[in-house]
Design a protein around this motif. Structure first.
Motif, PDB file in Angstrom:
ATOM      1  N   VAL A 174       7.429  32.768  50.910  1.00 60.32           N
ATOM      2  CA  VAL A 174       8.783  32.314  51.183  1.00 60.32           C
ATOM      3  C   VAL A 174       9.701  33.522  51.247  1.00 60.32           C
ATOM      4  O   VAL A 174       9.675  34.393  50.368  1.00 60.32           O
ATOM      5  CB  VAL A 174       9.284  31.323  50.105  1.00 60.32           C
ATOM      6  N   VAL A 228       0.811  25.676  50.776  1.00 65.36           N
ATOM      7  CA  VAL A 228       1.642  25.878  49.587  1.00 65.36           C
ATOM      8  C   VAL A 228       0.889  25.448  48.339  1.00 65.36           C
ATOM      9  O   VAL A 228       0.290  24.371  48.297  1.00 65.36           O
ATOM     10  CB  VAL A 228       2.959  25.089  49.707  1.00 65.36           C
ATOM     11  N   LEU A 279      15.836  25.778  50.480  1.00 59.07           N
ATOM     12  CA  LEU A 279      14.612  25.891  51.255  1.00 59.07           C
ATOM     13  C   LEU A 279      14.672  25.101  52.563  1.00 59.07           C
ATOM     14  O   LEU A 279      13.672  24.986  53.265  1.00 59.07           O
ATOM     15  CB  LEU A 279      13.419  25.394  50.427  1.00 59.07           C
ATOM     16  N   ILE A 284      10.430  29.135  54.541  1.00 59.36           N
ATOM     17  CA  ILE A 284       9.042  28.964  54.092  1.00 59.36           C
ATOM     18  C   ILE A 284       8.100  29.317  55.232  1.00 59.36           C
ATOM     19  O   ILE A 284       8.109  28.675  56.287  1.00 59.36           O
ATOM     20  CB  ILE A 284       8.780  27.521  53.632  1.00 59.36           C
TER      21      ILE A 284
END
Length: 299
Positions: free
Chosen positions: A138, A129, A95, A122
């Protein structure tokens, strides 16, 4: 009662900045067994009361689970944190924000070490989130089997969208969307700068600006169609010649208001360059044709 904690696959999360911390808390709230590691140990230890297992080293975190999630500063940090660790049989989800080239290179790097890999981007802030209807999602690309196997886990913090088995595509989509966002921010900033010093309150302009930008959303779809067909002339409403001529009004107004045109002039210059190259051929086009110059300039 069913112990949902034991029915969910464990995962390890390395990196607990603002985004990593909210990801961790979202998985913990959903009863996912979670091991966390962070270079500054206090950030990891703060999650222990919420149920996280704290790893003293990256190696300990990686050994704790089959699914390894990375949310680190940059690609070089990913390499240094995982250097020398046994990734055989692991599923690595990155990520960490990076470039398409870095995503592809990291996928090859992971494969050499016996791991499956997906890169991710993201689309959202930490506040979005894990929030109901927060709107975050995402983008994932790389190993489709990895994504399908872990999709339920990955969708706990935010919606998951798989954009292809080319590991560079998540970053490519990410940067494309963010680039459009900053272009939008630039135009909005210019608009508000024009009214400064006038008897126009920003809150008076704001609803009109939002409404107008929403109405212009059609340009996204029409540009995609024109780039696919390479037809820049059919069904044109506001042609390039007219828009270049009208752009002078924008620039003169900016000068009169004492506002630098630097946030909008690059696009206006690009339209003018396209027109001047061949007025007869390009004057009747849609403005989407101007972006074909960008690839030529980058070579």
């Amino acid at each position: 009662m069913t112990d949902t904690h034991t029915t969910k696959r464990p995962l390890a999360l390395l990196g607990l900045g603002d985004m990593g911390t909210v990801l961790a808390r979202t998985w913990l709230a959903a009863d996912h067994p979670l091991t966390v590691w962070n270079r500054t140990a206090a950030k990891a230890e703060a999650l222990a009361p919420e149920g996280a297992r704290v790893a003293a080293t990256p190696a300990e975190a990686v050994a704790s689970a089959g699914l390894i999630v990375l949310c680190l500063l940059d690609d070089s940090t990913v390499g240094s944190v995982l250097e020398g660790l046994d990734l055989t049989g692991k599923d690595v989800v990155n990520l960490t924000t990076g470039t398409p080239a870095e995503g592809r290179a990291r996928a090859a790097w992971a494969a050499e070490r016996g791991a499956r890999f997906v890169d991710a981007g993201i689309m959202g802030t930490p506040a979005m989130v894990g929030a109901p209807d927060g709107g975050a999602y995402v983008l994932y690309s790389g190993s489709l089997p990895l994504f399908e196997e872990h999709r339920a886990t990955l969708e706990v913090p935010a919606a998951a969208r798989f954009v292809g088995e080319d590991a560079g595509h998540a970053a490519l989509y990410d940067v494309a969307l963010l680039s459009a966002m900053y272009g939008l921010f630039g135009g909005i900033s210019h608009a508000f700068a024009l009214i400064e010093g006038e008897d126009v309150a920003p809150k008076e302009l704001a609803p009109l600006l939002s409404e107008w930008l929403g109405a212009m959303g059609f340009f996204v779809g029409s540009t995609a169609e024109r780039l696919t067909s390479r037809d820049f002339t059919s069904g044109v409403v506001s042609n390039l010649a007219m828009q270049v001529a009208a752009s002078g009004t924008l620039l003169r107004t900016a000068a009169d208001q004492g506002v630098s045109p630097e946030l909008i002039s690059p696009y206006l210059d690009l339209m003018r360059e396209r027109l001047e190259a061949d007025p007869a051929a390009h004057g009747g086009e849609d403005t989407a044709g101007a972006l074909t110059l960008l690839h030529r300039r980058s070579r």
